[in-house]
Scaffold this motif. Structure first.
Motif, PDB file in Angstrom:
ATOM      1  N   VAL A 192      12.709  13.139  -6.537  1.00  0.00           N
ATOM      2  CA  VAL A 192      11.526  12.302  -6.768  1.00  0.00           C
ATOM      3  C   VAL A 192      11.606  11.629  -8.134  1.00  0.00           C
ATOM      4  CG1 VAL A 192      10.089  13.651  -5.221  1.00  0.00           C
ATOM      5  CG2 VAL A 192      10.211  14.295  -7.617  1.00  0.00           C
ATOM      6  N   PHE A 193      12.139  12.337  -9.121  1.00  0.00           N
ATOM      7  CA  PHE A 193      12.309  11.718 -10.434  1.00  0.00           C
ATOM      8  C   PHE A 193      13.425  10.681 -10.406  1.00  0.00           C
ATOM      9  CE2 PHE A 193      10.505  15.932 -11.481  1.00  0.00           C
ATOM     10  CZ  PHE A 193       9.387  15.522 -12.186  1.00  0.00           C
ATOM     11  N   MET A 194      14.463  10.948  -9.629  1.00  0.00           N
ATOM     12  CA  MET A 194      15.586  10.020  -9.538  1.00  0.00           C
ATOM     13  C   MET A 194      15.131   8.661  -9.015  1.00  0.00           C
ATOM     14  SD  MET A 194      18.941   9.731  -9.913  1.00  0.00           S
ATOM     15  CE  MET A 194      19.658  11.361  -9.751  1.00  0.00           C
ATOM     16  N   MET A 195      14.333   8.632  -7.984  1.00  0.00           N
ATOM     17  CA  MET A 195      13.898   7.367  -7.410  1.00  0.00           C
ATOM     18  C   MET A 195      13.026   6.577  -8.376  1.00  0.00           C
ATOM     19  SD  MET A 195      15.561   7.519  -4.723  1.00  0.00           S
ATOM     20  CE  MET A 195      15.025   5.940  -4.075  1.00  0.00           C
TER      21      MET A 195
ATOM     22  N   PRO B  79       0.814  -1.232   0.000  1.00  0.00           N
ATOM     23  CA  PRO B  79       0.000   0.000   0.000  1.00  0.00           C
ATOM     24  C   PRO B  79       0.841   1.272   0.000  1.00  0.00           C
ATOM     25  CG  PRO B  79      -0.068  -1.060   2.155  1.00  0.00           C
ATOM     26  CD  PRO B  79       0.627  -2.007   1.237  1.00  0.00           C
ATOM     27  N   LEU B  80       2.075   1.194   0.503  1.00  0.00           N
ATOM     28  CA  LEU B  80       2.927   2.378   0.527  1.00  0.00           C
ATOM     29  C   LEU B  80       3.456   2.742  -0.858  1.00  0.00           C
ATOM     30  CD1 LEU B  80       5.004   1.660   3.775  1.00  0.00           C
ATOM     31  CD2 LEU B  80       2.963   3.083   3.513  1.00  0.00           C
ATOM     32  N   ALA B  81       3.416   1.801  -1.788  1.00  0.00           N
ATOM     33  CA  ALA B  81       3.883   2.082  -3.146  1.00  0.00           C
ATOM     34  C   ALA B  81       2.845   2.818  -3.987  1.00  0.00           C
ATOM     35  CB  ALA B  81       4.270   0.777  -3.842  1.00  0.00           C
ATOM     36  N   VAL B  82       1.604   2.876  -3.512  1.00  0.00           N
ATOM     37  CA  VAL B  82       0.479   3.552  -4.203  1.00  0.00           C
ATOM     38  C   VAL B  82       0.535   3.317  -5.710  1.00  0.00           C
ATOM     39  CG1 VAL B  82       0.044   5.307  -2.471  1.00  0.00           C
ATOM     40  CG2 VAL B  82       1.790   5.732  -4.161  1.00  0.00           C
ATOM     41  N   VAL B  83       0.537   2.039  -6.094  1.00  0.00           N
ATOM     42  CA  VAL B  83       0.652   1.674  -7.505  1.00  0.00           C
ATOM     43  C   VAL B  83      -0.501   2.248  -8.326  1.00  0.00           C
ATOM     44  CG1 VAL B  83       0.691  -0.300  -9.091  1.00  0.00           C
ATOM     45  CG2 VAL B  83       1.929  -0.404  -6.919  1.00  0.00           C
TER      46      VAL B  83
ATOM     47  N   ASP C 245      -0.100   8.753 -12.254  1.00  0.00           N
ATOM     48  CA  ASP C 245      -0.752  10.064 -12.238  1.00  0.00           C
ATOM     49  C   ASP C 245       0.070  11.075 -11.440  1.00  0.00           C
ATOM     50  OD1 ASP C 245      -2.819   9.055 -13.736  1.00  0.00           O
ATOM     51  OD2 ASP C 245      -4.046   8.546 -11.993  1.00  0.00           O
ATOM     52  N   MET C 246       0.669  10.625 -10.356  1.00  0.00           N
ATOM     53  CA  MET C 246       1.486  11.521  -9.550  1.00  0.00           C
ATOM     54  C   MET C 246       2.688  12.047 -10.341  1.00  0.00           C
ATOM     55  SD  MET C 246       1.361   9.368  -5.977  1.00  0.00           S
ATOM     56  CE  MET C 246       2.742  10.249  -5.270  1.00  0.00           C
ATOM     57  N   HIS C 247       3.373  11.143 -11.013  1.00  0.00           N
ATOM     58  CA  HIS C 247       4.554  11.574 -11.771  1.00  0.00           C
ATOM     59  C   HIS C 247       4.168  12.364 -13.016  1.00  0.00           C
ATOM     60  CE1 HIS C 247       8.133   9.888  -9.762  1.00  0.00           C
ATOM     61  NE2 HIS C 247       7.247   9.077  -9.204  1.00  0.00           N
ATOM     62  N   ALA C 248       3.017  12.093 -13.568  1.00  0.00           N
ATOM     63  CA  ALA C 248       2.548  12.939 -14.674  1.00  0.00           C
ATOM     64  C   ALA C 248       2.298  14.364 -14.181  1.00  0.00           C
ATOM     65  CB  ALA C 248       1.273  12.348 -15.278  1.00  0.00           C
TER      66      ALA C 248
END
Length: 431
Positions: free
Chosen positions: A310-313, A169-173, A178-181
């Protein structure tokens, strides 16, 4: 309907009129004569009807014998003409005229002539039209099959990096894409302009580089999270882009930015006295708190910004990298934090280029995978300019006075990745 019966009665009564030869004209002959007359009138088309028993009117003859219903033609009257005019205003379906034998022969002759003309002109195109259509259709089908096969091959090369985390659940797949978009959409508005130093009258790019190189060492000594360092640099640049600062206060801006970033990211925040002590007591507690108030109001309390971290991870996960590639990638990005000229690249490009450059340094020469292209939305050609600058920074990382990043990544905790040979072939390669 009443008007119709009246017309029929008029026809029956006309049977008693004397003929031209002095004898009586029979009913049958009279009806045929009226039919002929009405047929010759253009304005009155044939209107067949039958005489039926309605409203007391009988269909018997004068001698009482019941006549069979004989079709008659309706004579032209004013009422009938008005009814026809009304019908003509409505759309009707016209019937095709019946061809006579002569017309059919003439039509067949015309058809024969057309066929002969077609045969005469068909010599210019020996391939029938339906064969050409079939060949074009088959070529289109082959082209579509080839494209489908290429798409299938590309899909097999792309890895679903979130499949293993569907139960976490912590990965919010469900929301990660949508978050990264959203991060990608808002990153340009969350960064400082690349030429903001032009409006500063007392500081320059070199002073900024010295400040950030020192803050990287402070960040390491306080053992802070990686996110805190990237947010600290973002707050400094955004603040300097709208607020003029004298060089004597530049270090105060850096210390205060780190305090704000710690309050946003860290669980255990360093106290103000620790920050004053690390800055050699150059400022008082009151000055730090006043600068904190000025910075947070100038930035309008907007601390939720997508940094390169955040993009790096996300991109490291797409690259399926090992620990050494991860450490070398962070080494590349921290070198870029010090350089003012790297502000012209968005954080997502910095992260993607750092991973690509690190892969090239550790396993020369390398190509960006399809999975990385899908999740980073960058191609290898788009990253080359930024990667070449990173290689140049790597080459001179141990030279000069600003060696904080190099010394940090030259210890065992970070795998001695700063001592890895740079990917110099990227500076010479032509892709």
């Amino acid at each position: 309907m009443v008007g119709s019966d009246e017309n029929c009665q008029g026809v029956i009564m006309a049977s008693n009129v004397q003929g031209a030869g002095g004898g009586k004209v029979t009913m049958g002959h009279n009806r045929r004569a009226l039919s002929t007359i009405n047929g010759n009138i253009v304005e009155a088309p044939a209107y067949p009807c039958k005489v039926h028993k309605r409203n007391g009117i009988t269909d018997k003859s004068a001698n009482g014998v019941k006549n069979p219903p004989i079709p008659i033609h309706r004579p032209v009257t004013r009422k009938f003409a008005a009814q026809m005019a009304t019908k003509l205003q409505q759309p009707t379906v016209t019937k095709q005229p019946v061809q006579t034998a002569t017309d059919r022969n003439e039509s067949e002759d015309r058809i024969i002539i057309d066929v002969e003309d077609y045969k005469a002109t068909s010599d210019y195109d020996p391939v029938p039209m339906f064969v050409q259509h079939t060949e074009a259709m088959m070529e289109e089908i082959d082209r579509m099959d080839a494209e489908t096969e290429m798409e299938d091959v590309e899909e097999t090369l792309i890895v679903d990096i979130d499949s293993a985390d569907k139960k976490n659940p912590l990965a919010v797949v469900e929301y990660i894409d949508d978050m990264h978009a959203y991060y990608k959409k808002t990153e340009s508005s969350s960064c400082a302009p690349p030429n903001y130093m032009e409006q500063q009258f007392d500081i320059n790019e070199r002073m900024r580089a010295i400040l950030i190189d020192w803050l990287i060492e402070v960040h390491y000594k306080f053992d802070l999270m990686e996110e805190t360092l990237y947010l600290t640099v973002n707050l400094i640049d955004r603040f300097l882009a709208v607020q003029q600062v004298i060089r004597k206060k530049l270090q105060l801006v850096g210390v205060t930015a780190m305090l704000l970033a710690c309050k946003y990211e860290e669980v255990s925040v360093p106290v103000v006295e620790d920050l004053i002590l690390i800055s050699d007591k150059a400022y008082t507690r009151k000055e730090v708190l006043e600068m904190e108030k000025l910075m947070i109001n100038t930035l309008q309390f907007n601390l939720s910004v997508p940094t390169a971290y955040v993009f790096m991870m996300r991109f490291l996960k797409a690259a399926q990298s090992d620990k050494k590639v991860e450490l070398l990638s962070f080494f590349m990005t921290e070198l870029c934090l010090v350089e003012y000229e790297m502000l012209r690249f968005p954080p997502s490009m910095l992260a993607a280029a750092a991973i690509f450059t690190a892969q090239c340094a550790l396993s020369a020469p390398n190509e960006l995978s399809k999975t990385c292209e899908k999740y980073s939305h960058y191609t290898q050609d788009q990253l080359l300019e930024c990667s070449r600058l990173m290689v140049s920074f790597h080459q001179k990382a141990a030279i000069g006075k600003l060696t904080g990043v190099y010394r940090k990544y030259s210890i065992s905790k970070y795998g001695f990745v700063a001592k890895c040979p740079p990917a110099s072939f990227l500076l010479e390669a032509c892709f």
